[in-house]
Design a protein around this motif. Structure first.
Motif, PDB file in Angstrom:
ATOM      1  N   LEU A   8       1.015  -1.188  -0.054  1.00 55.38           N
ATOM      2  CA  LEU A   8      -0.176  -0.107   0.006  1.00 55.38           C
ATOM      3  C   LEU A   8       0.736   1.059   0.111  1.00 55.38           C
ATOM      4  O   LEU A   8       0.486   2.379  -0.530  1.00 55.38           O
ATOM      5  N   TYR A   9       1.992   1.305   0.732  1.00 52.58           N
ATOM      6  CA  TYR A   9       2.933   2.521   0.870  1.00 52.58           C
ATOM      7  C   TYR A   9       3.356   2.606  -0.526  1.00 52.58           C
ATOM      8  O   TYR A   9       3.617   3.718  -1.104  1.00 52.58           O
ATOM      9  N   GLU A  10       3.986   1.686  -1.378  1.00 54.59           N
ATOM     10  CA  GLU A  10       4.392   1.593  -2.659  1.00 54.59           C
ATOM     11  C   GLU A  10       3.575   2.266  -3.565  1.00 54.59           C
ATOM     12  O   GLU A  10       3.464   3.115  -4.500  1.00 54.59           O
ATOM     13  N   ILE A  11       2.156   1.952  -3.561  1.00 56.25           N
ATOM     14  CA  ILE A  11       0.871   2.266  -4.113  1.00 56.25           C
ATOM     15  C   ILE A  11       1.008   4.001  -3.970  1.00 56.25           C
ATOM     16  O   ILE A  11       0.748   4.602  -4.966  1.00 56.25           O
ATOM     17  N   PHE A  12       0.792   4.359  -2.636  1.00 59.83           N
ATOM     18  CA  PHE A  12       0.424   5.545  -2.252  1.00 59.83           C
ATOM     19  C   PHE A  12       1.566   6.494  -2.260  1.00 59.83           C
ATOM     20  O   PHE A  12       1.307   7.726  -2.338  1.00 59.83           O
ATOM     21  N   GLN A  15       7.041   5.104  -3.903  1.00 56.86           N
ATOM     22  CA  GLN A  15       8.194   4.411  -3.922  1.00 56.86           C
ATOM     23  C   GLN A  15       8.001   3.195  -2.747  1.00 56.86           C
ATOM     24  O   GLN A  15       7.323   3.353  -2.212  1.00 56.86           O
ATOM     25  N   VAL A  16       9.234   2.626  -2.921  1.00 54.55           N
ATOM     26  CA  VAL A  16       9.303   1.306  -2.156  1.00 54.55           C
ATOM     27  C   VAL A  16       9.602   1.929  -0.611  1.00 54.55           C
ATOM     28  O   VAL A  16      10.294   3.176  -0.615  1.00 54.55           O
ATOM     29  N   PRO A  17       9.205   1.125   0.622  1.00 53.09           N
ATOM     30  CA  PRO A  17       9.601   2.055   1.877  1.00 53.09           C
ATOM     31  C   PRO A  17      10.981   1.619   2.042  1.00 53.09           C
ATOM     32  O   PRO A  17      11.861   1.026   1.538  1.00 53.09           O
ATOM     33  N   PRO A  37       8.124   2.939   7.543  1.00 51.86           N
ATOM     34  CA  PRO A  37       8.377   3.906   6.399  1.00 51.86           C
ATOM     35  C   PRO A  37       7.645   5.245   6.925  1.00 51.86           C
ATOM     36  O   PRO A  37       6.991   5.590   7.717  1.00 51.86           O
ATOM     37  N   SER A  38       8.369   6.240   6.271  1.00 51.73           N
ATOM     38  CA  SER A  38       8.213   7.638   6.552  1.00 51.73           C
ATOM     39  C   SER A  38       6.960   8.077   5.841  1.00 51.73           C
ATOM     40  O   SER A  38       6.563   7.667   4.699  1.00 51.73           O
ATOM     41  N   LEU A  45       2.170  14.479  -4.021  1.00 46.57           N
ATOM     42  CA  LEU A  45       1.408  13.547  -5.006  1.00 46.57           C
ATOM     43  C   LEU A  45       0.383  12.649  -4.202  1.00 46.57           C
ATOM     44  O   LEU A  45      -0.819  12.125  -4.579  1.00 46.57           O
ATOM     45  N   SER A  46       1.061  12.110  -3.247  1.00 48.06           N
ATOM     46  CA  SER A  46       0.236  11.000  -2.493  1.00 48.06           C
ATOM     47  C   SER A  46      -1.175  11.360  -2.114  1.00 48.06           C
ATOM     48  O   SER A  46      -1.900  10.489  -2.283  1.00 48.06           O
TER      49      SER A  46
END
Length: 128
Positions: A8-12, A15-17, A37-38, A45-46
């Motif tokens: 989900l982090y990568e999608i939103f 970038q990779v954590p 992850p930060s 854009l997120s």
């Protein structure tokens, strides 16, 4: 469930954590030490295009709980994602249709190092 939070982090976040860390062993150490992850900046854009909301961010944090028993079940994640996605997401994304997607950008960067550089990208809005 931890991995779903990372996906989900990568999608939103786009970038990779821990993308700034080059060694896998360092990432593992940081995660085992409780680092997560930060949070993407609120003016990026997120939040403004890709649909990240407080509800989705909270869900990711729950997925990253150090105690696996306290992580949410997949059914809960699905319900929360459906509830948290903004209703105007498609409109926000359409406003940025002129920009390259992350994958298109990375492909363009990869092409720069090749002798026979051929940049041929089709924006989703230009395809028939």
């Amino acid at each position: 469930m931890f991995a779903l939070g990372c996906a989900l982090y990568e999608i939103f976040a786009g970038q990779v954590p821990f993308t700034h860390i080059t060694r896998d062993s360092t990432v593992i150490y940081k995660v085992l030490s409780g680092e997560r992850p930060s949070r993407p900046t609120s003016n990026g854009l997120s939040w403004n295009v890709w649909g990240l909301t407080e509800g989705i961010w909270s869900m990711m944090e729950l997925c990253w709980n150090a105690d696996p028993a306290k992580r949410p079940r997949i059914e809960t994640v699905i319900v929360e994602l459906e509830r948290a996605l903004p209703s105007d997401l498609a409109q926000k994304q359409a406003e940025y249709a002129d920009y390259l997607s992350r994958a298109e950008f990375e492909k363009a960067v990869d092409c720069l190092g090749k002798e026979e550089m051929e940049l041929s990208f089709e924006c989703p809005s230009e395809t028939t």
